[in-house]
Each structure stands twice: as structure tokens, then as C-alpha cells.
Write an enzyme that holds these catalytic residues in place. Structure first.
Site, short mmCIF file in Angstrom:
data_model
loop_
_atom_site.label_atom_id
_atom_site.label_comp_id
_atom_site.label_asym_id
_atom_site.label_seq_id
_atom_site.Cartn_x
_atom_site.Cartn_y
_atom_site.Cartn_z
N GLU A 99 0.84 -1.20 0.00
CA GLU A 99 0.00 0.00 0.00
C GLU A 99 0.87 1.25 0.00
O GLU A 99 2.01 1.22 0.47
CB GLU A 99 -0.88 0.02 1.26
CG GLU A 99 -2.35 -0.24 0.99
CD GLU A 99 -3.07 0.84 0.19
OE1 GLU A 99 -2.42 1.63 -0.54
OE2 GLU A 99 -4.31 0.89 0.26
N ASP A 100 0.32 2.32 -0.50
CA ASP A 100 1.03 3.60 -0.43
C ASP A 100 0.83 4.25 0.93
O ASP A 100 1.78 4.69 1.57
CB ASP A 100 0.55 4.55 -1.55
CG ASP A 100 -0.97 4.66 -1.65
OD1 ASP A 100 -1.69 3.97 -0.90
OD2 ASP A 100 -1.45 5.43 -2.50
N ASP A 103 -4.78 5.33 5.96
CA ASP A 103 -5.39 6.52 6.53
C ASP A 103 -6.42 6.05 7.57
O ASP A 103 -6.06 5.76 8.70
CB ASP A 103 -6.02 7.28 5.35
CG ASP A 103 -6.54 8.65 5.72
OD1 ASP A 103 -6.16 9.16 6.77
OD2 ASP A 103 -7.33 9.21 4.94
N PHE A 152 -2.81 15.99 3.89
CA PHE A 152 -3.00 15.33 2.61
C PHE A 152 -1.72 15.44 1.79
O PHE A 152 -1.22 16.53 1.57
CB PHE A 152 -4.19 15.92 1.85
CG PHE A 152 -4.66 15.00 0.78
CD1 PHE A 152 -5.50 13.93 1.09
CD2 PHE A 152 -4.24 15.16 -0.53
CE1 PHE A 152 -5.93 13.05 0.11
CE2 PHE A 152 -4.65 14.26 -1.52
CZ PHE A 152 -5.50 13.22 -1.19
N VAL A 153 -1.18 14.28 1.39
CA VAL A 153 0.10 14.28 0.69
C VAL A 153 -0.04 13.77 -0.74
O VAL A 153 -0.93 12.99 -1.05
CB VAL A 153 1.15 13.41 1.45
CG1 VAL A 153 1.58 14.10 2.73
CG2 VAL A 153 0.61 12.03 1.75
N ARG A 165 1.04 12.58 -9.23
CA ARG A 165 1.66 11.29 -8.96
C ARG A 165 3.13 11.29 -9.36
O ARG A 165 3.94 10.52 -8.86
CB ARG A 165 0.95 10.17 -9.74
CG ARG A 165 -0.49 9.92 -9.32
CD ARG A 165 -0.99 8.65 -9.99
NE ARG A 165 -2.43 8.52 -9.92
CZ ARG A 165 -3.09 8.00 -8.88
NH1 ARG A 165 -2.43 7.59 -7.83
NH2 ARG A 165 -4.40 7.89 -8.90
P1 IMP Z 1 -8.17 4.48 3.97
O1 IMP Z 1 -9.20 3.47 3.60
O2 IMP Z 1 -8.76 5.69 4.62
O3 IMP Z 1 -7.04 3.92 4.80
O4 IMP Z 1 -7.64 5.05 2.62
C1 IMP Z 1 -6.50 4.69 2.06
C2 IMP Z 1 -6.42 5.21 0.64
O5 IMP Z 1 -6.85 6.59 0.56
C3 IMP Z 1 -4.98 5.19 0.22
O6 IMP Z 1 -4.64 3.98 -0.36
C4 IMP Z 1 -4.93 6.36 -0.74
O7 IMP Z 1 -5.30 5.92 -2.02
C5 IMP Z 1 -5.96 7.34 -0.23
N1 IMP Z 1 -5.31 8.38 0.61
C6 IMP Z 1 -5.41 8.52 1.94
N2 IMP Z 1 -4.69 9.58 2.38
C7 IMP Z 1 -4.12 10.11 1.28
C8 IMP Z 1 -3.25 11.23 1.07
O8 IMP Z 1 -2.83 11.97 1.99
N3 IMP Z 1 -2.89 11.48 -0.22
C9 IMP Z 1 -3.31 10.70 -1.26
N4 IMP Z 1 -4.10 9.65 -1.10
C10 IMP Z 1 -4.52 9.35 0.15
MG MG Z 2 -3.92 3.43 -2.13
#
Ligand code: IMP
Ligand code: MG
Length: 177
Positions: A99-100, A103, A152-153, A165
Site C-alpha cells: 500500500e502507499d 489513513d 493530505f500528501v 503522482r
Molecule cells: P483508507 O481506507 O482511509 O485507509 O484510505 C487509504 C487510501 O486513501 C490510500 O490507499 C490512498 O489511495 C488514499 N489516501 C489517503 N490519504 C491520502 C493522502 O494523503 N494522499 C493521497 N491519497 C490518500
Molecule cells: Mg492506495
């Protein structure tokens, strides 16, 4: 529509490179003699996947999944839809989800349950970035590059509305116009 006018570097490309190297060493140690399959969560994690993959000292297969939370805001809804599924069975594979960023953890929590139901030999999570402050679901990565504040990054594969990207450093969005 709002337009981003400024970004500020949070993690430089050099810092990221050094960290990915460390993570690759850890993964290489832990997966010796295993059937490693890296599952990259599209699209944000592709840059991380490519850098990590090239530094691994163990063999690894790769596959991709695309998921989307319903709605297109920058807030996660928790309801996840599979847009692209794996090409192969993960039966008997040592799966590492790549995963990147984690959150709220809602996306990974869904993915983990979904993949566990397919009987992998093992299942772990590696993420480059973690925003622990915003966690809703019980998700703890097995390997994590950096814990970052609730900002937000973009860059290094991460987007804002499909843009940014390509930035080689990880940047924070500062101003909107
Ligand atoms: P989660 O389900 O809230 O954990 O969301 C995770 C996904 O939201 C990540 O895989 C990203 O694609 C996107 N995401 C969450 N925070 C950021 C951010 O700061 N920048 C860009 N994408 C984000
Ligand atoms: Mg992602």
C-alpha cells in the site's frame, strides 16, 4: 473547482529511497524460502512497488488489485468496491499487500478480510506511509516506512484528483485557490 497552487516537500526522494532500501532488506530476510506474492493496490502504490521490487533479494511474483471507496471525495467512506481483481489464485502464497498509505484503514481492513477468505499461506501488509491519527479500522501494518501527520500528501505515486503522482518527493498540499 479548487486548484492547488503550492506544495511543500515532506519527505525527500533521498529519504524515501533510503527507507525503501531498509524495508526491502527486512522483507528479503523474512521471506527467504517462501512463496512471496506482492499484491499492489492500484494506483497509488505502483511507484513504491516498483522501487521495492527491484531491491528485493528474494524472488517475488506480483499482482494488482484496484479498489475504490464509493464517492470521490478525499474522505474514505468505508464501503469498498473491487474495480480490478487479481489474475491468479493466492492459495498457498505468502501474500504481502503493498500500500502507499494507510489513513482510516477502512480500505485495507476490507481487502485483508477479502484476501484471507481465499486461503493464502500467510498475509501481511507493507505500507510506505501511515497516518495513525485518522485510523478508524483496526489495522496495523507489518512493515511501515514513515508515520506522518494528518495532512493530505501527494507525489511518489500519490495523487490529488489523479494529478501530482509524478512528483519524485512526497509533498504536502498547502494552498488552494
Ligand atoms: P483508507 O481506507 O482511509 O485507509 O484510505 C487509504 C487510501 O486513501 C490510500 O490507499 C490512498 O489511495 C488514499 N489516501 C489517503 N490519504 C491520502 C493522502 O494523503 N494522499 C493521497 N491519497 C490518500
Ligand atoms: Mg492506495
Amino acid at each position: 473547482m479548487r486548484r492547488i497552487v503550492k506544495t511543500e516537500v515532506l519527505l525527500s526522494r533521498q529519504e524515501i529511497e533510503a527507507k525503501v532500501r531498509e524495508l526491502a532488506e527486512e522483507v528479503s530476510r523474512d521471506y527467504q524460502g517462501k512463496n512471496l506474492l506482492l499484491i499492489c493496490v492500484l494506483k497509488g502504490a505502483v511507484v513504491f512497488l516498483c522501487d521495492l521490487l527491484r531491491l528485493l533479494e528474494v524472488g517475488a511474483e506480483i499482482d494488482f488489485m484496484a479498489v475504490s471507496s464509493y464517492g470521490n471525495s478525499s474522505k474514505s467512506s468505508g464501503v469498498v468496491r473491487i474495480l480490478k481483481d487479481l489474475d491468479q489464485s493466492i492459495d498457498n502464497k505468502d501474500v504481502l499487500i503493498v500500500e502507499d498509505i494507510i489513513d482510516t484503514g477502512l480500505t485495507l481492513s476490507y481487502l485483508r478480510e477479502n484476501l484471507l477468505s481465499r486461503n493464502p499461506a500467510s498475509l501481511r501488509i507493507i505500507t510506505l506511509l501511515d497516518k495513525p491519527e485518522r485510523r478508524i479500522a483496526q489495522i496495523k501494518p507489518d512493515y511501515c516506512g514513515f508515520s506522518i501527520p494528518d495532512k493530505f500528501v501527494v507525489g511518489y505515486g500519490l495523487d490529488y484528483q489523479e494529478k501530482y503522482r509524478n512528483l519524485p518527493d512526497l509533498c504536502v498540499l498547502l494552498e488552494f485557490a
